[in-house]
Design a protein around this motif. Structure first.
Motif, PDB file in Angstrom:
ATOM      1  N   LEU A 146       0.828  -1.208   0.000  1.00 16.01           N
ATOM      2  CA  LEU A 146       0.000   0.000   0.000  1.00 16.01           C
ATOM      3  C   LEU A 146       0.862   1.258   0.000  1.00 16.01           C
ATOM      4  O   LEU A 146       0.570   2.223  -0.713  1.00 16.01           O
ATOM      5  CB  LEU A 146      -0.937  -0.006   1.210  1.00 16.01           C
ATOM      6  N   CYS A 147       1.929   1.235   0.785  1.00 15.90           N
ATOM      7  CA  CYS A 147       2.804   2.404   0.850  1.00 15.90           C
ATOM      8  C   CYS A 147       3.545   2.605  -0.466  1.00 15.90           C
ATOM      9  O   CYS A 147       3.762   3.749  -0.897  1.00 15.90           O
ATOM     10  CB  CYS A 147       3.796   2.251   2.001  1.00 15.90           C
ATOM     11  N   ARG A 148       3.918   1.510  -1.125  1.00 15.43           N
ATOM     12  CA  ARG A 148       4.599   1.633  -2.417  1.00 15.43           C
ATOM     13  C   ARG A 148       3.667   2.139  -3.517  1.00 15.43           C
ATOM     14  O   ARG A 148       4.124   2.640  -4.553  1.00 15.43           O
ATOM     15  CB  ARG A 148       5.202   0.281  -2.826  1.00 15.43           C
ATOM     16  N   LEU A 149       2.369   1.996  -3.293  1.00 13.82           N
ATOM     17  CA  LEU A 149       1.402   2.440  -4.301  1.00 13.82           C
ATOM     18  C   LEU A 149       0.946   3.883  -4.114  1.00 13.82           C
ATOM     19  O   LEU A 149       0.253   4.428  -4.985  1.00 13.82           O
ATOM     20  CB  LEU A 149       0.173   1.526  -4.278  1.00 13.82           C
ATOM     21  N   VAL A 150       1.322   4.514  -3.003  1.00 17.57           N
ATOM     22  CA  VAL A 150       0.828   5.866  -2.711  1.00 17.57           C
ATOM     23  C   VAL A 150       1.204   6.857  -3.812  1.00 17.57           C
ATOM     24  O   VAL A 150       0.348   7.579  -4.346  1.00 17.57           O
ATOM     25  CB  VAL A 150       1.374   6.344  -1.350  1.00 17.57           C
ATOM     26  N   VAL A 151       2.469   6.905  -4.189  1.00 16.00           N
ATOM     27  CA  VAL A 151       2.907   7.879  -5.202  1.00 16.00           C
ATOM     28  C   VAL A 151       2.361   7.534  -6.589  1.00 16.00           C
ATOM     29  O   VAL A 151       1.833   8.418  -7.284  1.00 16.00           O
ATOM     30  CB  VAL A 151       4.440   7.999  -5.216  1.00 16.00           C
ATOM     31  N   PRO A 152       2.454   6.266  -7.050  1.00 14.43           N
ATOM     32  CA  PRO A 152       1.879   5.953  -8.373  1.00 14.43           C
ATOM     33  C   PRO A 152       0.384   6.246  -8.478  1.00 14.43           C
ATOM     34  O   PRO A 152      -0.077   6.789  -9.490  1.00 14.43           O
ATOM     35  CB  PRO A 152       2.162   4.451  -8.529  1.00 14.43           C
ATOM     36  N   LEU A 157      -4.199   9.877 -10.214  1.00 14.76           N
ATOM     37  CA  LEU A 157      -5.365  10.654  -9.795  1.00 14.76           C
ATOM     38  C   LEU A 157      -5.201  12.161 -10.008  1.00 14.76           C
ATOM     39  O   LEU A 157      -6.194  12.855 -10.244  1.00 14.76           O
ATOM     40  CB  LEU A 157      -5.668  10.383  -8.320  1.00 14.76           C
ATOM     41  N   GLU A 158      -3.973  12.666  -9.923  1.00 13.35           N
ATOM     42  CA  GLU A 158      -3.800  14.123  -9.980  1.00 13.35           C
ATOM     43  C   GLU A 158      -4.374  14.761 -11.247  1.00 13.35           C
ATOM     44  O   GLU A 158      -5.106  15.757 -11.163  1.00 13.35           O
ATOM     45  CB  GLU A 158      -2.325  14.499  -9.821  1.00 13.35           C
ATOM     46  N   PRO A 159      -4.078  14.241 -12.450  1.00 12.71           N
ATOM     47  CA  PRO A 159      -4.664  14.867 -13.651  1.00 12.71           C
ATOM     48  C   PRO A 159      -6.182  14.798 -13.672  1.00 12.71           C
ATOM     49  O   PRO A 159      -6.841  15.678 -14.231  1.00 12.71           O
ATOM     50  CB  PRO A 159      -4.052  14.054 -14.800  1.00 12.71           C
ATOM     51  N   VAL A 160      -6.737  13.728 -13.071  1.00 10.41           N
ATOM     52  CA  VAL A 160      -8.191  13.602 -13.021  1.00 10.41           C
ATOM     53  C   VAL A 160      -8.787  14.644 -12.090  1.00 10.41           C
ATOM     54  O   VAL A 160      -9.776  15.320 -12.415  1.00 10.41           O
ATOM     55  CB  VAL A 160      -8.585  12.182 -12.553  1.00 10.41           C
ATOM     56  N   GLY A 185      -1.082  13.270 -19.229  1.00 13.56           N
ATOM     57  CA  GLY A 185      -0.988  11.938 -19.800  1.00 13.56           C
ATOM     58  C   GLY A 185       0.242  11.188 -19.321  1.00 13.56           C
ATOM     59  O   GLY A 185       0.184   9.983 -19.043  1.00 13.56           O
ATOM     60  N   VAL A 186       1.354  11.897 -19.220  1.00 12.11           N
ATOM     61  CA  VAL A 186       2.588  11.272 -18.722  1.00 12.11           C
ATOM     62  C   VAL A 186       2.393  10.779 -17.293  1.00 12.11           C
ATOM     63  O   VAL A 186       2.786   9.661 -16.942  1.00 12.11           O
ATOM     64  CB  VAL A 186       3.764  12.265 -18.791  1.00 12.11           C
ATOM     65  N   LEU A 187       1.776  11.598 -16.441  1.00 10.66           N
ATOM     66  CA  LEU A 187       1.538  11.195 -15.055  1.00 10.66           C
ATOM     67  C   LEU A 187       0.659   9.948 -14.983  1.00 10.66           C
ATOM     68  O   LEU A 187       0.937   9.016 -14.216  1.00 10.66           O
ATOM     69  CB  LEU A 187       0.891  12.335 -14.270  1.00 10.66           C
ATOM     70  N   VAL A 188      -0.409   9.933 -15.773  1.00  6.29           N
ATOM     71  CA  VAL A 188      -1.320   8.786 -15.757  1.00  6.29           C
ATOM     72  C   VAL A 188      -0.614   7.523 -16.225  1.00  6.29           C
ATOM     73  O   VAL A 188      -0.712   6.451 -15.583  1.00  6.29           O
ATOM     74  CB  VAL A 188      -2.562   9.061 -16.630  1.00  6.29           C
ATOM     75  N   VAL A 189       0.105   7.615 -17.332  1.00  5.26           N
ATOM     76  CA  VAL A 189       0.767   6.425 -17.885  1.00  5.26           C
ATOM     77  C   VAL A 189       1.847   5.905 -16.943  1.00  5.26           C
ATOM     78  O   VAL A 189       1.908   4.709 -16.633  1.00  5.26           O
ATOM     79  CB  VAL A 189       1.362   6.743 -19.275  1.00  5.26           C
TER      80      VAL A 189
END
Length: 212
Positions: A146-152, A157-160, A185-189
């Protein structure tokens, strides 16, 4: 814990602090450099260059980039207590370097400190927990995953949340809109790929453990 193990852990923590410092200065200066413009860009004679610069700037100044810095600092420092302190030091330090160098170079006016005081407050409040997230990301199991997934997940979510991928309701220039879509798009991908890879690695570790 033996003396040699303790010494190794201390050396790793010290090395982590130096690496966190390097990351802090790098983000502060690169984000500042991405804000520097030219008269040709301002006059509309270099829209291609302006689009590229804004794309890079929006990536370097993305909320997930600045939130990811204390997570990285915590991961580098490793131990929970120092990791939380490293998170705060990295987040606040990056702001100080960013605005201090920008003020010294004339990029920012003296009022930049007062107008951006809320960011210092946000950094002081949130960076400690984010640093702890970075330390916990080293653990195996559900908490570590869960902690490793926080940043990805934050990157996805940020662009959304900001609406950078949606048609703008406000009149903007072409470089602004294109850089919004490209950076979003770069952030999402990148975020989505990181989520898939980290989940796959976690599943592989669980399968290996079950086989053993």
């Amino acid at each position: 814990m033996s003396g040699s193990a303790r010494a190794t852990g201390t050396a790793a923590t010290q090395r982590g602090w130096w690496l966190a410092l390097a990351a802090t200065v790098a983000l502060a200066l690169l984000s500042l450099a991405s804000n520097v413009t030219t008269s040709a860009q301002l006059s509309g004679d270099a829209d291609g260059l302006l689009t590229a610069r804004w794309t890079v700037s929006k990536l370097l100044n993305a909320g997930v980039a600045w939130a990811g810095l204390p997570v990285l600092a915590g991961w580098l420092v490793r131990r929970p207590g120092p990791a939380a302190a490293a998170g705060v030091a990295a987040a606040v330090g990056a702001l100080v370097v960013h605005y201090a160098v920008g003020t010294a170079l004339g990029v920012f006016g003296p009022g930049i400190w007062t107008s951006n005081l809320p960011w210092f407050v946000v950094a002081a409040v949130t960076a400690g927990p984010l640093g702890l997230v970075g330390a916990l990301a080293r653990r195996r199991g559900p908490v570590g995953l869960l902690c490793r997934l926080v940043v990805p997940v934050g990157a996805v979510l940020e662009p959304v949340v900001t609406g950078s991928l949606a048609p703008s309701r406000f009149p903007t220039t072409a470089p602004d809109r294109v850089s919004d879509v490209v950076s979003g798009g770069v952030l999402v991908v990148v975020g989505a790929v990181a989520v898939v890879v980290r989940r796959a690695r976690a599943r592989s570790v669980l399968d290996d453990g079950a086989a053993a």
